[in-house]
Design an enzyme around this catalytic site. Structure first.
Site, short mmCIF file in Angstrom:
data_model
loop_
_atom_site.label_atom_id
_atom_site.label_comp_id
_atom_site.label_asym_id
_atom_site.label_seq_id
_atom_site.Cartn_x
_atom_site.Cartn_y
_atom_site.Cartn_z
N TRP A 141 -12.78 -17.03 39.55
CA TRP A 141 -12.88 -17.72 38.24
C TRP A 141 -12.82 -16.69 37.12
O TRP A 141 -13.00 -15.49 37.38
CB TRP A 141 -14.18 -18.54 38.14
CG TRP A 141 -14.01 -19.74 37.23
CD1 TRP A 141 -14.52 -19.91 35.99
CD2 TRP A 141 -13.23 -20.90 37.51
NE1 TRP A 141 -14.12 -21.11 35.47
CE2 TRP A 141 -13.31 -21.75 36.39
CE3 TRP A 141 -12.45 -21.33 38.59
CZ2 TRP A 141 -12.66 -22.97 36.31
CZ3 TRP A 141 -11.79 -22.55 38.52
CH2 TRP A 141 -11.91 -23.37 37.39
N ASP A 197 -12.60 -16.11 27.21
CA ASP A 197 -12.75 -17.01 26.07
C ASP A 197 -13.19 -18.39 26.55
O ASP A 197 -13.31 -18.64 27.76
CB ASP A 197 -11.42 -17.10 25.30
CG ASP A 197 -10.35 -17.86 26.07
OD1 ASP A 197 -10.25 -17.70 27.31
OD2 ASP A 197 -9.60 -18.64 25.45
N GLU A 200 -11.33 -19.98 29.27
CA GLU A 200 -11.45 -19.35 30.59
C GLU A 200 -10.20 -18.59 31.00
O GLU A 200 -9.92 -18.43 32.18
CB GLU A 200 -11.78 -20.41 31.67
CG GLU A 200 -12.76 -21.46 31.20
CD GLU A 200 -13.31 -22.31 32.33
OE1 GLU A 200 -12.62 -23.25 32.73
OE2 GLU A 200 -14.43 -22.01 32.80
N GLU A 201 -9.44 -18.12 30.02
CA GLU A 201 -8.15 -17.50 30.35
C GLU A 201 -7.99 -16.07 29.86
O GLU A 201 -7.36 -15.26 30.52
CB GLU A 201 -7.02 -18.35 29.73
CG GLU A 201 -6.92 -19.71 30.36
CD GLU A 201 -5.96 -20.65 29.63
OE1 GLU A 201 -5.51 -21.61 30.25
OE2 GLU A 201 -5.68 -20.40 28.44
N GLU A 425 -9.59 -35.59 29.20
CA GLU A 425 -9.53 -34.29 28.54
C GLU A 425 -8.33 -34.23 27.58
O GLU A 425 -8.42 -33.73 26.47
CB GLU A 425 -9.39 -33.21 29.61
CG GLU A 425 -9.34 -31.79 29.09
CD GLU A 425 -9.15 -30.79 30.23
OE1 GLU A 425 -8.04 -30.73 30.80
OE2 GLU A 425 -10.13 -30.08 30.57
C1 NOJ Z 1 -8.98 -23.70 34.70
C2 NOJ Z 1 -9.64 -23.61 33.37
O1 NOJ Z 1 -10.71 -24.48 33.34
C3 NOJ Z 1 -8.68 -23.90 32.25
O2 NOJ Z 1 -9.29 -23.74 31.02
C4 NOJ Z 1 -7.53 -22.98 32.38
O3 NOJ Z 1 -6.58 -23.30 31.38
C5 NOJ Z 1 -6.89 -23.07 33.75
N1 NOJ Z 1 -7.88 -22.82 34.78
C6 NOJ Z 1 -5.72 -22.10 33.90
O4 NOJ Z 1 -6.19 -20.78 33.85
C1 NOJ Z 2 -11.45 -26.32 30.92
C2 NOJ Z 2 -11.76 -25.89 29.54
O1 NOJ Z 2 -10.80 -24.95 29.13
C3 NOJ Z 2 -13.14 -25.29 29.46
O2 NOJ Z 2 -13.45 -24.98 28.13
C4 NOJ Z 2 -14.17 -26.25 29.99
O3 NOJ Z 2 -15.42 -25.62 30.01
C5 NOJ Z 2 -13.82 -26.72 31.39
N1 NOJ Z 2 -12.47 -27.19 31.44
C6 NOJ Z 2 -14.74 -27.84 31.85
O4 NOJ Z 2 -14.64 -28.94 30.98
#
Ligand code: NOJ
Ligand code: NOJ
Length: 574
Positions: A141, A197, A200-201, A425
């Site tokens: 992750w 960030d 999560e990227e 979402e």
């Molecule tokens: C899962 C993350 O929750 C999401 O924010 C991200 O865009 C994708 N992985 C791709 O990295």
């Molecule tokens: C992906 C989003 O990018 C992230 O901000 C969020 O925490 C997770 N999904 C779970 O909703």
């Protein structure tokens, strides 16, 4: 003929504006209870969709495939509980205390769970997500994500402050403070390390993360003072000052926006920054730009740049006028689950504008600066920098238009909300069908906070007013100036005039990202651009028709921007 057509379309616009306001009213009255039920359904163990989550654990969504969101994220959970704590402490919903106590107990356990980011004392507080039975998630992750401890402590400090005012200081000192202090110490010691960030990227420094860390330390220091824990105060204040200084460096003066991340290799336009503005809103801080308040010139300029970055990329935004709301997403380069508009992004834009309207109304005035000028110019083509008191027609024109603009973002979310009111979402960029995780808890919470802001409700102040930044942390705001480009050009149907030129704000001679000019005063085509001050600029107008580009004849147009004030250039196509 032309005049009467124009009159007809003006009347049509008025009708649609009134229609929009009542559409938004009725959407809010049906969607509010659905959103609230949607939040509560996703909180364990009683929530009807929470599928075995432990008490007080917030699931991100009940979706278990594509994507699997049956986990608990510290960020989502804390934002959701901040909303619920605000509802409880303001008296809006007095039934929530049991949930709040469950949340505190659940997060206190989660803090202690050793996980791939570390243990409670070796970095584990930066772990972004856990299993819903409060055990560690061990898969690959983007970790750590250092906004979690900040958002969690802000939620708990808000509750603690209310408890103190309501004669429950002992519980705060004995039970809540040790939990809050772990998160605040983590921020104090690690804020300067890189982080993934909020999406999560990107692993770098991130405006949202730093801004919510700053807020948490300020609030934490005030709480510590209130309960006599004075030994932490100077450490928290010192690092809060350092973060506030660092935050100023994200400003990109031309065009004026906050770059979301120091890494990532993207345009930097990102909902990260609009979310920052609403989550650091302090109704007592006025339009302070240093803390990026919703009505600050920097945050309004940023909002426009962010919103505009989605106008051309989503099919569902086609044909929408440049001064009207459009669907927006996380950031224009996004491809996750199709790279679509997000409900929480639409609601965040609306909420920032509603927050701004609250402050202007409280202050009885609004100010247009060189920095916010392009934002305000969308609503009044002849606006000039200055301060407009609430008794002036300009104030009324602007605030009415901005309220309508804000409502447009709610109306966009409403248009793409399915009949049952469920909020996923995302909604697709091609036709607005809900997609990705269904019943996203954060989507519901974002709707509820936007609705409250529209109704004039605000959260408790956190001490943002009047914070000093040292001159070395200047936003370098003085180094940009607004320039209005007018060009007289005769075109035929299907042709549009664009502006391109030698600096970033003029798209570095791009023909595909060049700036579309407005034909509202045809045959004069116009646009306002914020350019670096005292800089030699070259530019040309181009005609684009179905992708084919016609350049003005040589040589390039050239001028040097002024040191301050607005410049208007009146050109004729050649
Ligand atoms: C899962 C993350 O929750 C999401 O924010 C991200 O865009 C994708 N992985 C791709 O990295
Ligand atoms: C992906 C989003 O990018 C992230 O901000 C969020 O925490 C997770 N999904 C779970 O909703």
């Amino acid at each position: 003929m032309w005049r009467s057509l124009r009159l007809a379309s003006t009347l049509g616009l008025c009708a649609s504006v009134f229609g929009q306001s009542s559409t938004v009213d009725s959407y809010i009255s049906t969607e509010s209870p659905i959103a609230k039920a949607g939040v509560l359904a996703n909180i364990g163990s009683s929530g009807v969709e929470s599928s075995g989550a432990y008490p007080g654990v917030v699931i991100a969504s009940p979706s278990t495939t594509d994507p699997d969101y049956l986990y608990t994220w510290v960020r989502d959970s804390s934002l959701v509980f901040k909303m619920l704590i605000d509802q409880y402490t303001s008296g809006q919903d007095t039934t929530l205390r049991g949930h709040i106590n469950d949340f505190i107990a659940a997060e206190a356990n989660i803090q202690q769970v050793a996980n791939p980011s570390g243990t409670v004392s070796t970095g584990g507080l930066g772990e972004p997500k856990f299993n819903i039975n409060e055990t560690e998630f061990t898969g690959a992750w983007g970790r750590p994500q250092r906004d979690g401890p900040a958002l969690r402590s802000t939620a708990m400090i808000t509750y603690a402050t209310w408890l103190i005012a309501n004669k429950n200081e002992t519980y705060v000192t004995d039970s809540l403070w040790p939990i809050i202090k772990l998160d605040l110490d983590y921020i104090m010691n690690n804020w300067n390390e890189t982080t993934f960030d909020l999406w999560e990227e990107v692993d770098s420094s991130s405006f949202f993360t730093s801004a919510v860390q700053h807020r948490a330390l300020r609030q934490g220091s005030a709480l510590a003072t209130a309960i006599g824990q004075s030994s932490v105060v100077s450490g928290y204040n010192t690092q809060a000052n350092n973060i506030l200084c660092f935050l100023q460096s994200f400003w990109n003066p031309s065009p004026g926006f906050m770059t979301a991340n120091t890494g990532g290799g993207r345009s930097g336009r990102d909902a990260n920054t609009v979310l920052t503005s609403i989550h650091v809103f302090d109704v007592e801080a006025g339009c302070d730009s240093v803390t990026f308040q919703p009505c600050s010139d920097v945050a309004l300029s940023n909002l426009k740049v962010y919103v505009d970055s989605f106008r051309e990329i989503y099919d569902i935004n086609a044909g929408i006028r440049a001064d009207q709301a459009v669907a927006t997403g996380r950031y224009p380069e996004d491809v996750y689950q199709g790279g679509n508009p997000w409900y929480l992004a639409s609601f965040a834009v609306a909420e920032q504008l509603y927050d701004a309207l609250i402050v202007w109304s409280n202050e009885g005035l609004l100010t247009v600066t060189d920095v916010s000028f392009p934002f305000f110019q969308q609503f009044d083509a002849s606006i000039k920098p200055g301060t407009y008191s609430s008794s002036t027609p300009t104030y009324s024109t602007l605030t009415t238009a901005i309220k309508n603009f804000a409502d447009g973002f709610v109306a966009t979310a409403a248009k793409y909300t399915p009949s049952g009111g469920g909020l996923a979402e995302q909604y697709t960029r091609s036709d607005g069908t809900p997609t990705s995780a269904f019943d996203l808890t954060w989507s519901y919470a974002s709707a509820l906070t936007a609705f409250n802001a529209r109704a004039g409700k605000t959260s408790a102040s956190w001490g943002a007013a009047g914070l000093p930044v040292s001159p070395a942390c200047s936003t370098s705001k003085a180094s940009t100036v607004p320039v209005i480009f007018n060009v007289n050009a005769t075109t035929v149907v299907g042709q549009n005039i664009y502006l391109t030129g030698s600096v970033g704000a003029l798209t570095d001679w791009s023909t595909t990202n060049a700036i579309l000019m407005s034909s509202a005063d045809y045959p004069t085509w116009s646009t306002a651009v914020t350019l670096p001050a005292n800089t030699q600029i070259q530019y040309k107008y181009i005609i684009v028709n179905n992708g084919s580009v016609t350049w003005e004849s040589d040589p390039n147009n050239e001028f040097t921007t002024s040191m301050s004030g607005i410049t208007t250039l009146n050109d004729v196509w050649r």
